[in-house]
Motif scaffolding. Structure first.
Motif, PDB file in Angstrom:
ATOM      1  N   ASP A   1      28.843 -16.995 -53.838  1.00 26.76           N
ATOM      2  CA  ASP A   1      29.830 -17.649 -52.745  1.00 26.76           C
ATOM      3  C   ASP A   1      30.355 -16.631 -51.779  1.00 26.76           C
ATOM      4  OD1 ASP A   1      29.587 -20.340 -53.701  1.00 26.76           O
ATOM      5  OD2 ASP A   1      31.117 -19.897 -55.297  1.00 26.76           O
ATOM      6  N   LYS A   2      30.465 -15.385 -52.176  1.00 30.63           N
ATOM      7  CA  LYS A   2      30.944 -14.208 -51.604  1.00 30.63           C
ATOM      8  C   LYS A   2      29.831 -13.246 -50.723  1.00 30.63           C
ATOM      9  CE  LYS A   2      33.780 -10.164 -51.910  1.00 30.63           C
ATOM     10  NZ  LYS A   2      34.313  -9.400 -52.940  1.00 30.63           N
ATOM     11  N   HIS A   3      30.123 -13.200 -49.573  1.00 28.83           N
ATOM     12  CA  HIS A   3      29.002 -12.487 -48.879  1.00 28.83           C
ATOM     13  C   HIS A   3      29.607 -11.174 -48.310  1.00 28.83           C
ATOM     14  CE1 HIS A   3      26.187 -15.978 -48.809  1.00 28.83           C
ATOM     15  NE2 HIS A   3      27.378 -16.803 -48.479  1.00 28.83           N
ATOM     16  N   GLU A   4      28.989 -10.217 -48.326  1.00 27.95           N
ATOM     17  CA  GLU A   4      29.432  -8.683 -47.853  1.00 27.95           C
ATOM     18  C   GLU A   4      28.667  -8.292 -46.854  1.00 27.95           C
ATOM     19  OE1 GLU A   4      30.473  -6.040 -50.825  1.00 27.95           O
ATOM     20  OE2 GLU A   4      31.081  -7.502 -52.399  1.00 27.95           O
ATOM     21  N   ARG A   5      29.245  -7.558 -45.878  1.00 28.91           N
ATOM     22  CA  ARG A   5      28.323  -6.873 -44.783  1.00 28.91           C
ATOM     23  C   ARG A   5      27.509  -5.965 -45.345  1.00 28.91           C
ATOM     24  NH1 ARG A   5      32.269  -5.713 -39.916  1.00 28.91           N
ATOM     25  NH2 ARG A   5      30.389  -5.114 -39.124  1.00 28.91           N
ATOM     26  N   PHE A   6      26.471  -5.915 -44.544  1.00 25.39           N
ATOM     27  CA  PHE A   6      25.382  -4.913 -44.824  1.00 25.39           C
ATOM     28  C   PHE A   6      26.138  -3.618 -44.148  1.00 25.39           C
ATOM     29  CE2 PHE A   6      22.053  -7.785 -44.921  1.00 25.39           C
ATOM     30  CZ  PHE A   6      21.875  -7.769 -46.268  1.00 25.39           C
ATOM     31  N   ASP A   7      25.928  -2.236 -44.870  1.00 30.04           N
ATOM     32  CA  ASP A   7      26.340  -0.969 -44.254  1.00 30.04           C
ATOM     33  C   ASP A   7      25.008  -0.277 -43.799  1.00 30.04           C
ATOM     34  OD1 ASP A   7      27.517   1.434 -43.432  1.00 30.04           O
ATOM     35  OD2 ASP A   7      27.617   2.119 -45.431  1.00 30.04           O
ATOM     36  N   LEU A   8      24.586  -0.764 -42.469  1.00 31.57           N
ATOM     37  CA  LEU A   8      23.384  -0.410 -42.065  1.00 31.57           C
ATOM     38  C   LEU A   8      23.123   1.223 -41.556  1.00 31.57           C
ATOM     39  CD1 LEU A   8      22.149  -3.658 -40.369  1.00 31.57           C
ATOM     40  CD2 LEU A   8      21.128  -2.859 -42.416  1.00 31.57           C
ATOM     41  N   ALA A   9      24.523   1.252 -40.967  1.00 33.76           N
ATOM     42  CA  ALA A   9      24.557   2.777 -40.411  1.00 33.76           C
ATOM     43  C   ALA A   9      24.442   3.831 -41.689  1.00 33.76           C
ATOM     44  CB  ALA A   9      26.075   2.787 -39.849  1.00 33.76           C
ATOM     45  N   GLY A  10      25.191   3.293 -42.701  1.00 33.65           N
ATOM     46  CA  GLY A  10      25.300   4.208 -44.005  1.00 33.65           C
ATOM     47  C   GLY A  10      23.703   4.254 -44.555  1.00 33.65           C
ATOM     48  N   ALA A  11      23.050   3.126 -44.700  1.00 33.89           N
ATOM     49  CA  ALA A  11      21.688   3.114 -45.187  1.00 33.89           C
ATOM     50  C   ALA A  11      20.848   4.120 -44.201  1.00 33.89           C
ATOM     51  CB  ALA A  11      21.064   1.611 -45.070  1.00 33.89           C
ATOM     52  N   ALA A  12      21.057   3.824 -42.833  1.00 37.17           N
ATOM     53  CA  ALA A  12      20.218   4.981 -42.058  1.00 37.17           C
ATOM     54  C   ALA A  12      20.532   6.411 -42.202  1.00 37.17           C
ATOM     55  CB  ALA A  12      20.413   4.358 -40.530  1.00 37.17           C
ATOM     56  N   LEU A  13      21.835   6.738 -42.252  1.00 41.68           N
ATOM     57  CA  LEU A  13      22.121   7.941 -42.616  1.00 41.68           C
ATOM     58  C   LEU A  13      21.688   8.614 -43.694  1.00 41.68           C
ATOM     59  CD1 LEU A  13      25.818   8.071 -41.209  1.00 41.68           C
ATOM     60  CD2 LEU A  13      23.768   9.134 -40.172  1.00 41.68           C
ATOM     61  N   LEU A  14      21.825   7.912 -44.821  1.00 38.47           N
ATOM     62  CA  LEU A  14      21.251   8.332 -46.344  1.00 38.47           C
ATOM     63  C   LEU A  14      19.873   8.567 -46.076  1.00 38.47           C
ATOM     64  CD1 LEU A  14      21.763   8.830 -49.249  1.00 38.47           C
ATOM     65  CD2 LEU A  14      21.570   6.483 -49.485  1.00 38.47           C
ATOM     66  N   THR A  15      19.028   7.733 -45.640  1.00 39.19           N
ATOM     67  CA  THR A  15      17.799   8.025 -45.525  1.00 39.19           C
ATOM     68  C   THR A  15      17.331   8.849 -44.778  1.00 39.19           C
ATOM     69  OG1 THR A  15      17.441   5.411 -45.760  1.00 39.19           O
ATOM     70  CG2 THR A  15      15.369   6.496 -44.950  1.00 39.19           C
ATOM     71  N   ILE A  16      17.617   8.975 -43.543  1.00 38.77           N
ATOM     72  CA  ILE A  16      17.431  10.244 -42.641  1.00 38.77           C
ATOM     73  C   ILE A  16      17.686  11.385 -43.449  1.00 38.77           C
ATOM     74  CG2 ILE A  16      17.793  11.444 -40.422  1.00 38.77           C
ATOM     75  CD1 ILE A  16      18.416   8.533 -39.158  1.00 38.77           C
ATOM     76  N   GLY A  17      18.940  11.551 -43.940  1.00 37.45           N
ATOM     77  CA  GLY A  17      19.415  12.835 -44.666  1.00 37.45           C
ATOM     78  C   GLY A  17      18.494  13.204 -45.692  1.00 37.45           C
ATOM     79  N   LEU A  18      18.115  12.338 -46.513  1.00 38.08           N
ATOM     80  CA  LEU A  18      17.374  12.551 -47.802  1.00 38.08           C
ATOM     81  C   LEU A  18      15.992  13.023 -47.449  1.00 38.08           C
ATOM     82  CD1 LEU A  18      18.294   9.732 -50.283  1.00 38.08           C
ATOM     83  CD2 LEU A  18      18.896  11.981 -50.522  1.00 38.08           C
TER      84      LEU A  18
END
Length: 486
Positions: A198-215
């Motif tokens: 029932d509960k929906h949470e927002r995607f942290d797309l900016a965080g995912a992009a930064l983590l991927t690029i950094g790694l």
């Protein structure tokens, strides 16, 4: 089925059939991750490439798993677990076919990235599906069976891979996933609940992009540093740039309402200390797992089948020791057993520095088996200490961070220790050979392996220091209330 139904609805599902689905996914993922290592020396020859390129076959997979697992929980909150879990099997299976048909190293690496995305869906959602399906009184049993299948996949991988490589093309180490993947997808679609939260949470797309690029930047910088035509300036630019991006990721995660990684969990000192110890344990483990097949096949000239059987000796002991370590930790405490395990692991790594160009099969097994003993004593109690120190309401977050630490440690270990080994081989050989470190004289490769094992011992010492600190802090916390009452 009512989309908003409560978890109790899962009691109508055949929980053992659901467990079977999860076990298929776990076994397939573990089989694939362990079967690949014994094939790397064969790929160097068959694809006419070098070590610095072929190491990206496992590295690209782990990197994709590391980054994608952070998003899976958020996606499951929106789409439901059945859709994503079934998709994980389908993506993994299709990518396995693409891997086996790849004729170039670049095509294989690209297919491995996609395969890692499918594996992330399977690995991240499997435990959550079990928790929703089994009542609390039976979850421990279900998770214990899952742990046994994890060990089974790790054991079967090198052995099966060696047999296949002796008789067939290396592509068949990926084709073995096809029947498992198809069966898993059909079973997941039929058996896993379609309920959506029932509960929906927002995607942290900016965080995912930064983590991927950094790694990617850090790992790419470490890897291309092995190539003689790449200058150190380019390598350091990528590494330092990646570190800067990861710093921006941390800053972002501390500000957003629904972070990709809840960094506030690290305020728990015992939790963060044991998590760091786990990371420093997976660094040498990953480096050893990728380098040992080259030692067995390039220096000792064993065929892939023999190498696979020899490599399977360690996870067999790990699978036997891990359940016993749980009982020992109940009696003596998690940190004491962890310390014993790390000590055995460090001594075993030192023992591997006595490997030579004339070591026979028995000599290798005698040196390699204690690695599994040390890991078995350390990993299970350490995981228990990490999850036991987390608040009950944050158990899911703690489990996710533990999985992230494991995959990030493996990814970093492959990159760091592979480049260290290559540089030490070049130093002993008087320069990097044209075809990379695997083309150097056996003596130079062996000397580089010995140097790398010493570095692994140092990393294990860091892990040992962290666990010892956690034990000391636990004792101090226990003494403090008694002192206050006195």
């Amino acid at each position: 089925m009512n989309q908003g139904s409560s978890p109790a609805v899962h009691q109508s599902v055949n929980k053992w059939a659901v467990l079977t689905v999860v076990l298929v996914g776990v076994f397939m993922a573990m089989l694939d991750s362990s079967i690949i290592n014994v094939a790397l020396p064969v790929m160097v020859r068959s694809l006419h490439t070098e070590f610095s390129a072929v190491q990206w076959v496992p590295l690209a997979y782990l990197l994709a798993v590391t980054c994608a697992m952070m998003l899976v929980g958020r996606l499951a909150d929106t789409l439901g677990k059945r859709t994503l879990y079934t998709a994980g099997f389908l993506v993994f299976t299709a990518a396995s076919l693409a891997c086996g048909l790849s004729g170039t190293i670049s095509g294989l690496i690209a297919a491995r990235v996609v395969q890692g995305l499918g594996a992330a869906l399977i690995m991240a959602l499997g435990p959550a599906i079990l928790v929703e399906t089994f009542p609390p009184t039976e979850r421990g049993r279900a998770l214990g069976i899952t742990g046994s299948v994890v060990s089974l996949g790790i054991i079967v991988g090198p052995t099966l891979g060696g047999v296949l490589l002796e008789r067939l093309d290396w592509g068949w180490i990926f084709f073995v996933n096809l029947p498992l993947g198809v069966a898993g997808a059909v079973m997941a679609h039929r058996l896993v609940s379609a309920r959506r939260p029932d509960k929906h949470e927002r995607f942290d797309l900016a965080g995912a992009a930064l983590l991927t690029i950094g790694l990617v930047a850090v790992l790419l910088g470490l890897t291309i540093g092995q190539k003689p035509e790449v200058g150190p300036a380019a390598m350091w630019a990528l590494v330092l740039g990646g570190v800067a991006v990861l710093g921006a990721f941390i800053a972002l995660e501390l500000r957003v309402a629904s972070p990709l990684v809840d960094l506030r969990m690290f305020k728990n000192t015992v939790f963060s200390t044991n998590l760091a110890a786990s990371f420093f344990n997976f660094l040498p483990l990953a480096g050893m797992v990728i380098l040992m097949p080259f030692y067995l096949q390039t220096i000792l000239h064993h065929d892939p089948r023999t190498a696979g059987f020899l490599l399977a000796s360690m996870p067999i002991v790990l699978g036997i020791t891990a359940p016993l370590a749980g009982s020992l930790s109940d009696k003596y405490g998690t940190h004491r057993v962890c310390i014993a395990g790390l000590f055995v692991f460090g001594v075993a790594l030192l023992g591997l520095t006595t490997l030579s160009a004339t070591t026979d099969e028995l000599g290798f097994v005698v040196r390699f088996v204690p690695i599994g003993l040390g890991l078995g004593l350390f990993q299970s109690p350490n995981n228990s200490a990490i999850l036991g120190s987390a608040p009950r309401e944050r158990m899911g977050v703690a489990s996710g961070l533990l999985a992230l630490t494991r995959t990030f440690g493996q990814t970093s270990g492959i990159a760091l220790l592979s480049v260290f080994w290559s540089l030490r081989v070049a130093a002993h050989a008087g320069g990097m050979p044209a075809g990379g470190a695997t083309q150097a004289a056996p003596g130079a490769q062996l000397a580089g392996l010995h140097d790398t094992l010493v570095l692994m011992v140092v990393l294990t010492g860091l892990s040992l220091a962290l666990v010892s600190r956690a034990l000391w802090m636990g004792r101090r916390a226990a003494i403090a209330p008694a002192t206050a009452k006195a």
